[in-house]
Write a protein that holds these residues in place. Structure first.
Motif, PDB file in Angstrom:
ATOM      1  N   VAL A 181      -9.869 -11.486  -3.028  1.00  0.00           N
ATOM      2  CA  VAL A 181      -8.479 -11.790  -2.666  1.00  0.00           C
ATOM      3  C   VAL A 181      -7.575 -10.643  -3.102  1.00  0.00           C
ATOM      4  N   THR A 182      -6.762 -10.154  -2.165  1.00  0.00           N
ATOM      5  CA  THR A 182      -5.783  -9.103  -2.440  1.00  0.00           C
ATOM      6  C   THR A 182      -4.398  -9.728  -2.504  1.00  0.00           C
ATOM      7  N   GLN A 183      -3.626  -9.360  -3.533  1.00  0.00           N
ATOM      8  CA  GLN A 183      -2.276  -9.885  -3.703  1.00  0.00           C
ATOM      9  C   GLN A 183      -1.248  -8.918  -3.141  1.00  0.00           C
ATOM     10  N   VAL A 184      -0.340  -9.441  -2.338  1.00  0.00           N
ATOM     11  CA  VAL A 184       0.827  -8.679  -1.898  1.00  0.00           C
ATOM     12  C   VAL A 184       2.069  -9.433  -2.344  1.00  0.00           C
ATOM     13  N   THR A 185       3.210  -8.733  -2.411  1.00  0.00           N
ATOM     14  CA  THR A 185       4.424  -9.354  -2.938  1.00  0.00           C
ATOM     15  C   THR A 185       5.581  -9.211  -1.961  1.00  0.00           C
ATOM     16  N   LEU A 186       6.427 -10.254  -1.927  1.00  0.00           N
ATOM     17  CA  LEU A 186       7.541 -10.257  -0.993  1.00  0.00           C
ATOM     18  C   LEU A 186       8.565  -9.178  -1.303  1.00  0.00           C
ATOM     19  N   ASN A 187       8.741  -8.845  -2.579  1.00  0.00           N
ATOM     20  CA  ASN A 187       9.756  -7.849  -2.908  1.00  0.00           C
ATOM     21  C   ASN A 187       9.434  -6.489  -2.286  1.00  0.00           C
ATOM     22  N   CYS A 188       8.144  -6.208  -2.057  1.00  0.00           N
ATOM     23  CA  CYS A 188       7.754  -4.946  -1.412  1.00  0.00           C
ATOM     24  C   CYS A 188       7.811  -5.020   0.111  1.00  0.00           C
ATOM     25  N   LEU A 189       7.656  -6.228   0.667  1.00  0.00           N
ATOM     26  CA  LEU A 189       7.479  -6.362   2.110  1.00  0.00           C
ATOM     27  C   LEU A 189       8.707  -6.885   2.836  1.00  0.00           C
ATOM     28  N   ALA A 190       9.662  -7.462   2.089  1.00  0.00           N
ATOM     29  CA  ALA A 190      10.808  -8.105   2.743  1.00  0.00           C
ATOM     30  C   ALA A 190      11.608  -7.135   3.594  1.00  0.00           C
ATOM     31  N   GLU A 191      11.757  -5.894   3.127  1.00  0.00           N
ATOM     32  CA  GLU A 191      12.551  -4.924   3.883  1.00  0.00           C
ATOM     33  C   GLU A 191      11.836  -4.433   5.143  1.00  0.00           C
ATOM     34  N   HIS A 192      10.568  -4.785   5.297  1.00  0.00           N
ATOM     35  CA  HIS A 192       9.805  -4.400   6.494  1.00  0.00           C
ATOM     36  C   HIS A 192       9.625  -5.586   7.446  1.00  0.00           C
ATOM     37  N   HIS A 193      10.468  -6.598   7.281  1.00  0.00           N
ATOM     38  CA  HIS A 193      10.325  -7.827   8.058  1.00  0.00           C
ATOM     39  C   HIS A 193      10.355  -7.564   9.565  1.00  0.00           C
ATOM     40  N   PRO A 235     -13.343 -18.209 -13.956  1.00  0.00           N
ATOM     41  CA  PRO A 235     -12.068 -17.505 -13.999  1.00  0.00           C
ATOM     42  C   PRO A 235     -12.173 -16.093 -13.418  1.00  0.00           C
ATOM     43  N   GLY A 236     -11.126 -15.676 -12.745  1.00  0.00           N
ATOM     44  CA  GLY A 236     -11.138 -14.359 -12.114  1.00  0.00           C
ATOM     45  C   GLY A 236      -9.731 -13.852 -11.897  1.00  0.00           C
ATOM     46  N   CYS A 237      -9.626 -12.657 -11.326  1.00  0.00           N
ATOM     47  CA  CYS A 237      -8.307 -12.077 -11.064  1.00  0.00           C
ATOM     48  C   CYS A 237      -8.231 -11.633  -9.616  1.00  0.00           C
ATOM     49  N   LEU A 238      -7.003 -11.477  -9.146  1.00  0.00           N
ATOM     50  CA  LEU A 238      -6.743 -10.972  -7.811  1.00  0.00           C
ATOM     51  C   LEU A 238      -6.642  -9.448  -7.855  1.00  0.00           C
ATOM     52  N   LEU A 239      -6.782  -8.823  -6.699  1.00  0.00           N
ATOM     53  CA  LEU A 239      -6.637  -7.369  -6.615  1.00  0.00           C
ATOM     54  C   LEU A 239      -5.161  -7.042  -6.454  1.00  0.00           C
ATOM     55  N   PHE A 240      -4.597  -6.313  -7.409  1.00  0.00           N
ATOM     56  CA  PHE A 240      -3.176  -5.994  -7.419  1.00  0.00           C
ATOM     57  C   PHE A 240      -2.865  -4.877  -6.426  1.00  0.00           C
ATOM     58  N   THR A 241      -1.761  -5.035  -5.696  1.00  0.00           N
ATOM     59  CA  THR A 241      -1.297  -3.975  -4.805  1.00  0.00           C
ATOM     60  C   THR A 241       0.214  -3.817  -4.920  1.00  0.00           C
ATOM     61  N   HIS A 242       0.684  -2.667  -4.515  1.00  0.00           N
ATOM     62  CA  HIS A 242       2.115  -2.408  -4.360  1.00  0.00           C
ATOM     63  C   HIS A 242       2.311  -1.946  -2.927  1.00  0.00           C
ATOM     64  N   CYS A 243       3.149  -2.671  -2.172  1.00  0.00           N
ATOM     65  CA  CYS A 243       3.291  -2.401  -0.726  1.00  0.00           C
ATOM     66  C   CYS A 243       1.935  -2.473  -0.027  1.00  0.00           C
ATOM     67  N   ALA A 244       1.118  -3.440  -0.435  1.00  0.00           N
ATOM     68  CA  ALA A 244      -0.178  -3.733   0.176  1.00  0.00           C
ATOM     69  C   ALA A 244      -1.221  -2.641  -0.040  1.00  0.00           C
ATOM     70  N   THR A 245      -1.000  -1.770  -1.018  1.00  0.00           N
ATOM     71  CA  THR A 245      -1.967  -0.727  -1.353  1.00  0.00           C
ATOM     72  C   THR A 245      -2.143  -0.675  -2.865  1.00  0.00           C
ATOM     73  N   VAL A 246      -3.379  -0.575  -3.333  1.00  0.00           N
ATOM     74  CA  VAL A 246      -3.606  -0.432  -4.765  1.00  0.00           C
ATOM     75  C   VAL A 246      -2.996   0.892  -5.213  1.00  0.00           C
ATOM     76  N   PRO A 247      -2.089   0.885  -6.191  1.00  0.00           N
ATOM     77  CA  PRO A 247      -1.408   2.114  -6.598  1.00  0.00           C
ATOM     78  C   PRO A 247      -2.388   3.234  -6.945  1.00  0.00           C
ATOM     79  N   HIS A 248      -2.082   4.435  -6.511  1.00  0.00           N
ATOM     80  CA  HIS A 248      -2.832   5.670  -6.764  1.00  0.00           C
ATOM     81  C   HIS A 248      -4.108   5.802  -5.927  1.00  0.00           C
ATOM     82  N   LEU A 249      -4.552   4.741  -5.254  1.00  0.00           N
ATOM     83  CA  LEU A 249      -5.868   4.767  -4.611  1.00  0.00           C
ATOM     84  C   LEU A 249      -5.758   4.572  -3.100  1.00  0.00           C
TER      85      LEU A 249
END
Length: 407
Positions: A59-71, A31-45
């Motif tokens: 594995v780095t996770q990105v989300t559509l809600n952050c990226l959809a407006e940059h389509h 078992p493991g976890c993914l690397l969380f990001t906001h707008c493809a960047t780890v928050p604060h770092l």
């Protein structure tokens, strides 16, 4: 993508997920976890700051809600989010929503789902959703789904409709996936829905497993959605319908006690948003997640005198909303003159160089450095928890480890 299981003990799966991306360079321990990001960047770092940490998830996770407006920008760039955001040496997973935030419900139709970005609500058809995936170029991604049935008092009719919609969306996504050149090497994960209704959960899992998907996303089990006993019961029924050789990713669960309980019923992967939530509260993870026990501690534990990692009393200061028992509130005045590191023995940059008193000072003066240092520590501690969890499974010491984390 291939999941190689090395051990299965009472529902817990220990193994290695390989061939995540087309070059087959990356693998992920489960078992493991993914690397969380906001707008493809780890928050604060920044990327340089982030890589002061060792053993980051592959594995780095990105989300559509952050990226959809940059389509449009991503389509013009043509080389995907990995290069656009400067993400090096990592595989990429794209999810529909960000589990660290909540969005308004009630904007799902038979043809569309909605995501919320900084500019407001964006409505996605399957064609729009797949065009976004083609622009992002992830290594694997979840299919479009109706995940709004986790709220209390959702009717059986609404849950059934969500399962039907999700399966229909999956079929449409699979058709377009095969036709999209940019996604030729990508994998698609089917989403299991069903709210808190056992029959619908089983139907969703059974039907999704019939489709040619690389893995499964278990949705609607968020920490706020249901009690752990019900969650475990439903996940047990779901995983019984899923093939053993394909990974199961659980959305919306990150608290250590809940992670352990879900691993016990067959979950492989988790999102990594929990350290970010703790950081936003001005808190630091401080729970004990060691597996091996030194002789002195072993004697104390045998006499029920186990040393306390952090006392929960808050000296009258109010606790941040949603604060858990696995963290300390560094906004509290009692840390004003506390010259200890956040966690004794922690090797992260924050604990090696700074004290609780300094972090408290940064928080009360609203310095941005507080978020940087807390995010470094919380990410390191959370990843250490998963490493210790795997070690406990490998050595048949899960119950000892569980007691240590929960006490």
């Amino acid at each position: 993508m291939k999941l190689e299981l090395s051990k299965v003990v009472q529902g817990c799966r220990l193994g290695l997920l390989t061939a995540i991306e087309q070059t087959a360079q990356h693998s992920l321990d489960v078992p493991g976890c993914l690397l969380f990001t906001h707008c493809a960047t780890v928050p604060h770092l920044t990327q340089d700051t982030l890589h002061t940490l060792s053993n980051l998830p592959a594995v780095t996770q990105v989300t559509l809600n952050c990226l959809a407006e940059h389509h449009e920008v991503l389509e013009e760039f043509k080389e995907g989010v990995r290069k656009f955001a400067g993400l090096h040496d990592t595989a990429l997973y794209c999810s529909l929503h960000d589990s660290a935030t909540t969005n308004p419900a009630g904007h799902i139709t038979n043809k569309t789902v909605s995501v919320w970005g900084s500019g407001g609500r964006m409505e996605l058809t399957v064609a729009k959703f797949m065009a976004l995936q083609a622009a992002i170029k992830p290594d694997f991604y979840q299919s479009m789904a109706d995940g709004e049935t986790w709220q209390a008092n959702t009717s059986r009719k609404r849950v059934r409709k969500a399962v039907d919609r999700t399966l229909a969306h999956l079929d449409e996504c699979l058709i377009l996936h095969q036709k999209t050149q940019e996604l030729k090497q990508a994998k698609i994960f089917g989403v299991v829905e069903g709210g808190d209704i056992l029959e619908e959960r089983v139907r969703s899992a059974r039907e999704t497993a019939k489709r040619p998907v690389a893995g499964f996303v278990l949705d609607g089990f968020q920490s706020a959605a249901m009690e752990q006993d019900l969650r475990s019961q439903l996940i047990t029924a779901v995983t019984a319908e899923l093939p053993q050789e394909k990974p199961r990713l659980l959305q919306g669960v990150g608290r250590p006690d809940e992670v352990i309980a879900c691993v016990e019923v067959g979950v492989d992967l988790f999102e990594g948003f929990f350290p970010f939530q703790v950081t936003e509260r001005g808190c630091a993870l401080c729970f004990d997640c060691t597996v091996t026990t030194d002789p002195e501690t072993a004697v104390l534990e045998s006499n029920e005198e186990r040393p306390v990692v952090e006392e929960p009393k808050e000296n009258g200061d109010s606790c941040p909303e949603n604060m858990t028992r696995f963290e300390m509130n560094l906004n509290d005045k009692r840390y004003r003159e506390d010259l200890r590191p956040l966690v004794e023995g922690c090797s992260c940059y924050c604990c090696k160089n700074h004290t609780r008193a300094y972090i408290h000072h940064l928080l009360v003066t609203n310095e941005l450095l507080a978020g940087v240092l807390l995010m470094l520590h919380n990410t390191a501690h959370y990843l250490r928890f998963f490493r210790a969890l795997r070690e406990a499974l490998a050595n048949d010491r899960l119950q000892d480890f569980k007691r240590r984390v929960l006490q």
